[in-house]
Design a protein around this motif. Structure first.
Motif, PDB file in Angstrom:
ATOM      1  N   GLU A  98       0.800  -1.367   0.109  1.00 54.66           N
ATOM      2  CA  GLU A  98      -0.186  -0.014   0.039  1.00 54.66           C
ATOM      3  C   GLU A  98       0.707   1.236   0.135  1.00 54.66           C
ATOM      4  OE1 GLU A  98      -2.488  -0.250   3.278  1.00 54.66           O
ATOM      5  OE2 GLU A  98      -2.879  -2.442   2.932  1.00 54.66           O
ATOM      6  N   PRO A  99       1.458   1.797  -1.165  1.00 49.93           N
ATOM      7  CA  PRO A  99       1.240   1.202  -2.650  1.00 49.93           C
ATOM      8  C   PRO A  99       2.338   0.034  -2.474  1.00 49.93           C
ATOM      9  CG  PRO A  99       2.747   3.055  -2.466  1.00 49.93           C
ATOM     10  CD  PRO A  99       2.087   2.999  -1.082  1.00 49.93           C
ATOM     11  N   PRO A 100       2.303  -0.930  -3.320  1.00 46.01           N
ATOM     12  CA  PRO A 100       3.201  -2.065  -3.651  1.00 46.01           C
ATOM     13  C   PRO A 100       4.544  -1.758  -3.919  1.00 46.01           C
ATOM     14  CG  PRO A 100       1.626  -2.052  -5.458  1.00 46.01           C
ATOM     15  CD  PRO A 100       1.294  -0.777  -4.585  1.00 46.01           C
ATOM     16  N   LEU A 101       5.638  -2.525  -3.214  1.00 42.65           N
ATOM     17  CA  LEU A 101       6.670  -2.012  -3.480  1.00 42.65           C
ATOM     18  C   LEU A 101       7.386  -2.496  -4.939  1.00 42.65           C
ATOM     19  CD1 LEU A 101       9.589  -2.861  -0.639  1.00 42.65           C
ATOM     20  CD2 LEU A 101      10.082  -3.392  -3.198  1.00 42.65           C
ATOM     21  N   THR A 102       8.230  -1.436  -5.472  1.00 47.08           N
ATOM     22  CA  THR A 102       8.701  -1.829  -6.861  1.00 47.08           C
ATOM     23  C   THR A 102      10.280  -1.581  -6.826  1.00 47.08           C
ATOM     24  OG1 THR A 102       8.116   0.207  -7.495  1.00 47.08           O
ATOM     25  CG2 THR A 102       6.731  -1.490  -8.410  1.00 47.08           C
ATOM     26  N   VAL A 103      11.208  -2.438  -7.139  1.00 42.99           N
ATOM     27  CA  VAL A 103      12.666  -2.043  -7.065  1.00 42.99           C
ATOM     28  C   VAL A 103      13.054  -1.426  -8.176  1.00 42.99           C
ATOM     29  CG1 VAL A 103      13.368  -4.358  -5.867  1.00 42.99           C
ATOM     30  CG2 VAL A 103      12.910  -4.256  -8.295  1.00 42.99           C
ATOM     31  N   GLY A 104      12.210  -1.167  -8.989  1.00 44.80           N
ATOM     32  CA  GLY A 104      12.692  -0.100 -10.229  1.00 44.80           C
ATOM     33  C   GLY A 104      12.774   1.193  -9.714  1.00 44.80           C
TER      34      GLY A 104
END
Ligand code: GDP
Ligand code: ZN
Length: 354
Positions: A98-104
């Protein structure tokens, strides 16, 4: 008179001086000169101003920047937007959910920080939401991959980055984070809703930064960047949440240098300037197939590679590279230590003495 820019509106700024805060416009020369930048000054800039009235003035000069966090303008990729100047570290805030983790976005910020001479710190917030796993969306996998946040933390620690798992809600890890901030200027960045304002509030209760609830599309909590002085001898800069962070002045061939694991494998690739995507006999892809390189890392690398500009020079002119890097390091006031090391490595390899 000298001062420090603490916040910015469209063409004016607030400058903190020994004589209090001044509202300032930019001298025309500054806005008209072709700096290639979208704004004449950034938060954190040291400036010279001429007072024009009570608490009012004109900025006549921007002093050289020690460090900078820059991104490309969304509508003009060549234009540099300096988000903030003269900070010591970038706290890259992401959240377990929440929000989702993004490695980018973490890797993009690492590149931007190191290119601008800033130390990146990976801060994983909302660890109170674990043991629910992080759901990582990878470009090469149809379903999100379920990973413990500890694994993400371990991935970045192993690469030599400082990692801070925290919860603004429960206070877990907040003391350690506070210790990182003392005596330094830190900029917080990350997607909207990851908890940047909540973290600042947890570190210094009473500052009462506005926090918001996350909507599905994300929303901006703070409209402008501003520099805040905390009681315990720390400065922080909160930036508005971003959905995208476009890298400025990074070429495709630069990207691997910021992925230490990929960079270390590259000398074993058959092609000397292998991009590790479609070339034969690639050590990076081999390591990926054998499970020695994490798919999470490789996918992020390819994602960033696809989003940035061209290779800077054709293959035959490989030898030109150190000189090109030197030229660039003169242009950008400060490059990361890693870049410096790389330059030395290149020089050593090519037997150059300069
Ligand atoms: P910002 O946009 O990055 O400044 O995020 P905010 O600080 O406004 O926080 C967004 C939402 O996340 C708010 O509803 C917060 O209450 C919530 N939040 C912040 N930190 C935590 C945390 O550590 N745990 C949980 N469960 N929620 C949090
Ligand atoms: Zn390769």
């Amino acid at each position: 008179m000298k001062g420090k820019v603490i916040s910015i509106a469209s063409v004016s700024c607030r400058v903190d001086t020994a004589d209090g805060i001044y509202e300032c416009a930019a001298r025309r020369r500054l806005t008209e000169s072709d700096t290639g930048q979208t704004k004449p000054f950034a938060v954190g800039d040291e400036v010279i101003l001429e007072p024009t009235g009570p608490r009012e003035g004109v900025v006549t000069e921007v002093l050289p920047r020690r460090t900078r966090l820059s991104r490309a303008q969304p509508h003009d990729r060549r234009a540099e937007h300096v988000v903030v100047a003269n900070v010591d570290q970038l706290l890259i805030v992401c959240s377990v959910r929440e929000p989702p983790l993004t490695v980018g976005i973490i890797d993009r910020y690492i590149i931007a920080a190191q290119s601008g001479g800033i130390e990146p710190v990976v801060c994983i917030n909302k660890i109170d939401l674990a043991p629910e796993p992080v759901e990582l969306v990878l470009r090469s996998e149809p379903q999100p991959r379920k990973v413990a946040y500890e694994d993400i933390a371990a991935l970045y620690s192993a690469l030599g980055f400082r990692v801070r798992p925290v919860s603004a809600r429960t206070g877990a890890g907040v003391e350690e984070l506070k210790a990182d901030l003392i005596g330094r200027t830190t900029v917080l960045a990350g997607h909207s809703g990851v908890g940047k304002s909540s973290l600042i509030n947890a570190i210094q209760p009473g500052l009462k930064l506005k926090t918001g609830t996350v909507t599905r599309r994300g929303r901006h909590i703070t409209a402008n960047v501003s520099l805040l002085k905390l009681q315990f001898g720390a400065y922080v800069v909160d930036t508005p949440g971003v959905r995208e962070f476009s890298l400025w002045d990074i070429k495709k061939r630069d990207v691997a240098e910021f992925f230490p694991d990929i960079w270390d494998l590259a000398p074993n690739c058959k092609m000397s300037d292998c991009s590790h995507v479609h070339e034969p006999d690639c050590a990076v892809k081999r390591a990926l197939e054998r499970g020695e390189l994490s798919r999470i890392r490789y996918d992020s690398y390819v994602g960033i590679l696809e989003s940035v500009g061209h290779w800077s020079v054709p293959r035959e002119t490989d030898v030109e590279r150190p000189r090109e890097q030197i030229a660039r390091s003169k242009r950008n006031l400060s490059r990361s230590t890693r870049k410096q090391q790389l330059k030395e490595r290149w020089r050593a390899q090519l037997g150059e003495d300069q």
